[in-house]
Structure formats: C-alpha cells, structure tokens
Design a protein around this motif. Structure first.
Motif, PDB file in Angstrom:
ATOM      1  N   ASP A  28      -3.613   4.489   7.528  1.00 49.60           N
ATOM      2  CA  ASP A  28      -3.317   4.378   5.839  1.00 49.60           C
ATOM      3  C   ASP A  28      -2.536   5.548   5.555  1.00 49.60           C
ATOM      4  O   ASP A  28      -1.775   5.713   4.521  1.00 49.60           O
ATOM      5  CB  ASP A  28      -4.653   4.230   5.249  1.00 49.60           C
ATOM      6  CG  ASP A  28      -5.491   5.486   5.414  1.00 49.60           C
ATOM      7  OD1 ASP A  28      -5.401   6.105   6.550  1.00 49.60           O
ATOM      8  OD2 ASP A  28      -6.238   5.677   4.699  1.00 49.60           O
ATOM      9  N   LYS A  29      -2.301   6.516   6.418  1.00 53.39           N
ATOM     10  CA  LYS A  29      -1.552   7.842   6.230  1.00 53.39           C
ATOM     11  C   LYS A  29      -0.185   7.835   6.624  1.00 53.39           C
ATOM     12  O   LYS A  29       0.667   8.531   6.456  1.00 53.39           O
ATOM     13  CB  LYS A  29      -2.421   9.215   6.945  1.00 53.39           C
ATOM     14  CG  LYS A  29      -3.622   9.210   6.481  1.00 53.39           C
ATOM     15  CD  LYS A  29      -4.338  10.598   6.914  1.00 53.39           C
ATOM     16  CE  LYS A  29      -5.931  10.768   6.587  1.00 53.39           C
ATOM     17  NZ  LYS A  29      -6.450  11.898   6.992  1.00 53.39           N
ATOM     18  N   SER A  30      -0.070   6.783   7.463  1.00 50.75           N
ATOM     19  CA  SER A  30       1.481   6.483   8.114  1.00 50.75           C
ATOM     20  C   SER A  30       2.381   5.918   7.248  1.00 50.75           C
ATOM     21  O   SER A  30       2.028   5.436   6.362  1.00 50.75           O
ATOM     22  CB  SER A  30       1.460   5.684   9.304  1.00 50.75           C
ATOM     23  OG  SER A  30       0.870   4.174   9.076  1.00 50.75           O
ATOM     24  N   ALA A  31       3.841   6.212   7.451  1.00 52.94           N
ATOM     25  CA  ALA A  31       4.767   5.505   6.784  1.00 52.94           C
ATOM     26  C   ALA A  31       4.689   4.043   6.545  1.00 52.94           C
ATOM     27  O   ALA A  31       4.755   3.366   5.600  1.00 52.94           O
ATOM     28  CB  ALA A  31       6.183   6.014   7.094  1.00 52.94           C
ATOM     29  N   ALA A  32       4.367   3.499   7.782  1.00 53.97           N
ATOM     30  CA  ALA A  32       4.121   2.059   7.824  1.00 53.97           C
ATOM     31  C   ALA A  32       3.105   1.439   7.119  1.00 53.97           C
ATOM     32  O   ALA A  32       3.090   0.319   6.306  1.00 53.97           O
ATOM     33  CB  ALA A  32       4.210   1.660   9.215  1.00 53.97           C
ATOM     34  N   GLY A  33       2.043   2.477   7.261  1.00 52.27           N
ATOM     35  CA  GLY A  33       0.940   1.982   6.547  1.00 52.27           C
ATOM     36  C   GLY A  33       0.945   2.009   5.036  1.00 52.27           C
ATOM     37  O   GLY A  33       0.139   1.387   4.386  1.00 52.27           O
ATOM     38  N   LYS A  34       1.864   2.771   4.487  1.00 49.19           N
ATOM     39  CA  LYS A  34       1.693   3.070   3.106  1.00 49.19           C
ATOM     40  C   LYS A  34       2.731   2.020   2.350  1.00 49.19           C
ATOM     41  O   LYS A  34       2.818   1.886   1.183  1.00 49.19           O
ATOM     42  CB  LYS A  34       2.287   4.572   2.829  1.00 49.19           C
ATOM     43  CG  LYS A  34       1.241   5.652   3.222  1.00 49.19           C
ATOM     44  CD  LYS A  34       1.887   6.913   2.714  1.00 49.19           C
ATOM     45  CE  LYS A  34       0.998   8.156   3.028  1.00 49.19           C
ATOM     46  NZ  LYS A  34       1.457   9.484   2.851  1.00 49.19           N
ATOM     47  N   ALA A  35       3.593   1.534   3.266  1.00 54.05           N
ATOM     48  CA  ALA A  35       4.738   0.665   2.671  1.00 54.05           C
ATOM     49  C   ALA A  35       4.296  -0.776   2.433  1.00 54.05           C
ATOM     50  O   ALA A  35       3.500  -1.380   3.367  1.00 54.05           O
ATOM     51  CB  ALA A  35       5.921   0.633   3.590  1.00 54.05           C
ATOM     52  N   ALA A  36       4.492  -1.213   1.072  1.00 51.24           N
ATOM     53  CA  ALA A  36       3.814  -2.527   0.650  1.00 51.24           C
ATOM     54  C   ALA A  36       4.709  -3.829   1.546  1.00 51.24           C
ATOM     55  O   ALA A  36       4.039  -4.653   1.687  1.00 51.24           O
ATOM     56  CB  ALA A  36       4.066  -2.868  -0.595  1.00 51.24           C
TER      57      ALA A  36
END
Length: 217
Positions: A114-122
């Motif tokens: 959830d802290k990664s760029a991929a995890g944050k992107a919708a």
C-alpha cells in the motif's frame, strides 16, 4: 524460529475400521516416519489439533510432537481432510534431524504494497503469482514465513524468485535448475479501462445481422 508443540499417543490398532472408530471418538489417526527410527502409528485429539491447524505455523514450522511423554521434532508432510466436513482424516509427520538439511514450503508475506507507487495507483493491478515457496535449509534456520517487501514496486515491474531476500542459511533449490525456473512472484500491470458509453454508430454495428434483416421486412 518459534517453538510449537502438539501432544499425541501411540496407536495400538490399525486398519480402516480402527481408523473409522477413532474418528468417531474424536481422534485423528496419524503416522510419524523418517530419521533413524521406524515409522510409528500415533493418534491425536481432533479438537486441539483442528485449532492448531487454523494457524499458518502448523504447515511450515518444526513441531515438538510429544508422544507418550517423549518429544520428537517433526514437520507436517500430508493432511487428509473430509470432503465437506470440518474434519481431519489423517496426518503424516516427518522426523527432523538437527544437522540434516530439509526441504519444505513456507508462506510468503507481502509487505508495504500500500506504500508503493503501484499500490497507490488506482489503475494498477498488483498480482501475487506465488503464495509460498519451497526452500532448503537446516532445521535451525527454518523460517515460519518469508517477507517480500513491495515498497519500491512500480507499474510494469515484475519481482522474480531470485529477487526475494532470503534469511541466512536459506536457499531456493529451484533456482539452481536454470533461468527458466526464476518465475515471477509479483507483477504490477495496468488495470483494464472500462468504457461505459459506446458511440452510437458503434452500438448499431453490434446489432446482429439477423435482427436487422427482420426489422427491414
């Protein structure tokens, strides 16, 4: 390595009929094999063992199995479950020798997604291709699980088996078999974009030919 224990007793009777009677009495038939000792038939209380089986460690950790008051270190190697009841039918345990390397599967724990760029992107879908991995190590080095840190995961990135940070003394035997065995563990892909409103001409083009001909008659 955490310590976990179970209690068991020697099993005097064997066979399908005897095993069936044990299950009706709330007891699980089981066997312990391996090491320098002969295979040994044992039995465990179902309720306590069932509760233990709800924990991740039950499947991947060394267990102190106390049989008639004497402890043996074992790994669970097989579990037979009832097709639809919450019932364990049979268990196989393998003895563990202190100085002898063992192979077993341990779960992967994915952290910081959830802290990664991929995890944050919708519009990015992060897929866990593996949930466990087979490792080789000495019993003293056996981890209950291996963490996979996804804090730096970005769109289009794939984390392979060889990129997993392993605890000291632990290796993945499959990686010795060649590059083709260095499989993906995590993949960050672009999500599918859904179009709600199709253009009018596009919608009419999708009408079946048979329907059009019928309307024209």
């Amino acid at each position: 390595m955490s310590e976990h224990s179970l209690k068991a007793a020697s099993r005097k009777v064997e066979g399908k009929g005897a095993s069936r009677r044990l299950r009706h009495a709330g007891v699980i038939p089981a066997i312990v094999y391996g090491g320098k000792s002969e295979p040994r038939s044992i039995e465990l209380q179902h309720e306590k063992t069932w509760l233990a089986s709800q924990n991740e460690w039950f499947y991947s950790s060394i267990i102190d199995l106390e049989i008639d008051g004497k402890s043996e270190k074992v790994l669970l190697r097989d579990m037979q479950r009832h097709p639809y009841k919450q019932l364990i039918m049979h268990l196989d345990f393998q003895r563990v020798t202190a100085g002898q390397a063992l192979r077993t599967s341990v779960p992967l724990h994915f952290i910081n997604e959830d802290k990664s760029a991929a995890g944050k992107a919708a519009d990015v879908v992060v897929t866990h291709e593996l949930n466990e991995v087979q490792i080789s190590c000495l019993p003293k080095d056996l981890p209950e699980f291996i963490e996979v840190d996804l804090a730096e995961l970005e769109l289009g990135q794939t984390i392979h088996l060889s990129e997993i940070k392993l605890p000291k003394g632990v290796e993945i035997p499959e990686l010795k078999l060649g590059k083709e065995h260095d499989v993906a563990v995590v993949v960050a892909r672009a999500g599918r974009v859904e179009v709600d409103d199709a253009p009018a001409d596009e919608a009419s083009a999708e009408v079946p030919a048979a329907k059009v001909e019928k309307d024209e008659e």
